[in-house]
Structures are given as C-alpha cells and as structure tokens.
Enzyme design. Structure first.
Site, PDB file in Angstrom:
ATOM      1  N   SER A  41       0.804  -1.232   0.000  1.00 26.00           N
ATOM      2  CA  SER A  41       0.000   0.000   0.000  1.00 26.00           C
ATOM      3  C   SER A  41       0.836   1.281   0.000  1.00 26.00           C
ATOM      4  O   SER A  41       0.263   2.375  -0.067  1.00 26.00           O
ATOM      5  CB  SER A  41      -0.951   0.017   1.208  1.00 26.00           C
TER       6      SER A  41
ATOM      7  N   SER B  93      -6.560   3.563   4.132  1.00 26.28           N
ATOM      8  CA  SER B  93      -5.870   2.758   3.126  1.00 26.28           C
ATOM      9  C   SER B  93      -6.850   1.979   2.257  1.00 26.28           C
ATOM     10  O   SER B  93      -6.608   0.835   1.869  1.00 26.28           O
ATOM     11  CB  SER B  93      -4.874   1.788   3.785  1.00 26.28           C
TER      12      SER B  93
ATOM     13  N   LYS C 246       0.026   3.702  -2.680  1.00 25.53           N
ATOM     14  CA  LYS C 246      -1.021   4.720  -2.604  1.00 25.53           C
ATOM     15  C   LYS C 246      -0.456   6.134  -2.509  1.00 25.53           C
ATOM     16  O   LYS C 246      -1.196   7.103  -2.715  1.00 25.53           O
ATOM     17  CB  LYS C 246      -1.954   4.424  -1.423  1.00 25.53           C
TER      18      LYS C 246
END
Length: 373
Positions: free
Chosen positions: A55, A115, A58
C-alpha cells in the site's frame, strides 16, 4: 587575460562534537533515511532492490489525484460514481457503495487514513476512465520523478509480478508529495476517519507514540511484509524514513523509530543560504553599475554529522573579468562546498539582478582600466 577568482565565503558556526555515528542495522529487507531539505541520504540498506511496495503504492495514487486537483481537472467536493469493481475490491476498504454519495475529498481521506483499496479504484476510474489507464499515468509520473526502478500495474498496491518499487524511489515520491502538495500533506497526520458509519484508525502507530511524526503511509501484503514510510519534523529539520519488508506491524514501527532517532541524534541540517539571498557583490566591467549581486536560485541545505559543521567551507569561482550586459538569473560561476578537504557539493552561482551595458564613455573608461590591470 581571464582568470579564475576564488573567495572564501563562510565558515559555519561550530556545533558541539558528537561521537562518530555507529553502524546501523535494522530488521528489514531494505531501508532509506533521508533529510527532506538537503535530499541527502543519511543511512540505507539495499536502497535500490526492487520489492513489492504494497500500500505504499497509494502515495503515487495520491500524487496523481493531487495533481488533477491542482490542475482543476477535478474538485474536492465533486461527487464520484462508484463502480462495481471499486465496490467489490478486496483488502482494506473504506466501504463505499454504488448507491451512496461519496466525494473526492471523502475518497482521499479513505485512501490515506483507511488505506481503502475501493477508494483508490474509484478515484482512478474517475480521473483516467479505468484503473489500467490510471496506472499508466502513475508510471509517467514515476519517470518524471526519476523513480527508475519503479513500475505500477494498479492503484492499490495489490501484488502483481510487474508491480514493484524501491526504498530509494519511494523516498523520492514521499519527498515530492511534501514539496509539491503542502496543502494536502496534513491528511497524512490524521489518526482516524469515519465514513459510512465506520470509524477506522490510521495504521501508522508512530502518529500516537512520537509527537514529531506527521505522516506518511503503511503497507502490507504477504509478499511485501510490513512496510512503513514515516516523515517527522523536529524544529527546522524534517527526516523521511522508508522501511520495507519487516516481520510485523510492531517491527515496522520500532525499526522506523530507530531510524528517525538515529538521524536526529547524529546529524544536523545546515541552511547557510536562502534562495535569492545576496552571497557577494562582485566586480563587473563596462556596466551601468560596477558591482553585481550574486547568489543562488535555490535554498542551500546540508546534512552533516554532528561536529562537522564547523569544518564546512565554501569557495566561489567565476570568470574575470565579468563584462556587462548580465541578465538576471544568468549563471556566472559556481560555489564549491568542501568538508575535510573533499568537495561534497557544487551549486551554480547566478546574477540576482540585471546589469545593462554602460554608455560609450563608461565602456571606454573600463577598457582603459582593464588594459592597465
């Protein structure tokens, strides 16, 4: 005859001497600690190893979204349609629904704080039409930011053989967000966010345990392990740590804290000159004035080990004679910074003002003085 002129510009104020920095070892596959202002790397291990970024991806999704907002292609309060693909995303989610109103602003919060993979896909589809096209935009930005060992296939960080990055490249990306989008950076310090009646905490534990930490992003997949990009500010200093491939959520927090403590304890950030500050007034010939203000087109920062700042010296080099006309911003030489006899950096020296050519008599008089010299 033209000659090269050298001037000692400054010697910084001495700071208390500290012991030599100990060798740093972390329980992580890869890590980088850098100073945001100077851009210097203070510690690293396998910084260019291609790894699953999970993640941490991101951050690039956010970078593209922030760019679209800044370019007024989308707006924070704009309502975003929720596709079945985004609604059904696996992994971490903010729980958007096809028939429930959601704005760009809410999706950004869901992407950063919670997230949310669903938030990422919804934003990607809105901006680019499809997640695949959005991934292309992400890769174009990666090239522009000189992230040479990075390639994205999706907006979420879900594992894919061709989806990878490095601790070095992610340092560049984190720095770019702080530098290019300061208005959005405070989102990364939010400890929780509520959407659709569901409150979720930020997974970055250091936001609770270290008051200096104000960002940035956690990540986990089975392939990546536990990862964390952290940014912390103490007084005028900001450090960025990237830790990839630890064994647990606790480990990524502990190792990131160790890395930040190391940087703050054993290094200092020096800021000897500001952008467009006058460094010197140098002689100029055949001009409407006989002195030229010179300086830098950027802020000058250095990260140095404690006890080394007093040893930093600088030397200005430029061609003489300098003859008008000179344009504002014109490069007229360089300043070389030396530590313990070694050059550690060189920056262009520019004219901070324009100087027009003198009239006929002024040029003639300077010609005579130059001939006599």
């Amino acid at each position: 005859m033209k000659r090269l002129i050298f001037f000692l510009l400054f010697q910084l104020t001495a700071w208390p001497a500290f012991a030599q920095q100990p060798e740093l070892s972390l329980a992580a596959k890869s890590f980088v600690l850098s100073d945001f202002h100077s851009g210097q790397v203070l510690a690293s291990h396998n910084p260019h190893e291609r790894l699953d970024p999970a993640s941490l991806t991101k951050l690039m999704t956010a970078y593209v979204v922030f760019s679209a907002i800044k370019q007024e292609r989308i707006a924070l309060e704009q309502v975003v349609p929720v596709s079945k693909k985004s609604w059904r995303m696996v992994g971490s989610r903010m729980f958007i629904e096809p028939n429930k109103r959601v704005t760009v602003n809410e999706l950004i919060h869901g992407m950063i704080v919670q997230s949310g993979n669903d938030a990422c896909v919804a934003l990607a589809e809105m901006i680019a039409g499809s997640e695949d096209m959005f991934a292309h935009m992400m890769n174009e930005e990666a090239k522009r930011l000189k992230m040479h060992n990075t390639h994205f296939t999706n907006s979420t960080g879900l594992t894919h053989p061709e989806h990878y990055s490095t601790a070095h490249d992610l340092t560049l990306l984190a720095s770019a967000i702080i530098r290019d989008f300061p208005e959005f950076y405070p989102f990364y310090s939010l400890k929780e966010y509520t959407y659709n009646g569901i409150t979720q905490p930020n997974r970055n534990r250091l936001l609770w345990t270290d008051p200096n930490v104000d960002g940035m992003k956690t990540g986990w997949t089975e392939a990546a392990g536990y990862c964390l990009i952290t940014s912390a500010q103490r007084d005028h200093r900001r450090l960025i740590s990237v830790v990839m491939g630890t064994a647990s959520p606790n480990a990524r927090s502990i190792e990131s804290q160790r890395l930040l403590n190391y940087g703050f304890q054993f290094f200092d950030t020096a800021h000897p000159y500001k952008k467009h500050q006058t460094v010197a007034n140098v002689q100029i010939w055949k001009g409407a004035q006989n002195k030229l203000k010179v300086g830098f087109d950027r802020d000058i920062y250095f990260s140095l080990p404690r006890g080394k700042v007093d040893k930093l010296k600088a030397r200005m080099e430029y061609r003489q004679p300098l003859v008008a006309p000179i344009g504002q911003g014109q490069e007229i030489g360089a300043v070389r910074f030396v530590l313990d006899g070694e050059e550690i950096a060189s920056y262009p020296l520019i004219a901070l003002e324009a100087v027009e050519a003198a009239g006929f008599f002024g040029r003639t008089w300077d010609n005579l003085k130059m001939w006599l010299n």
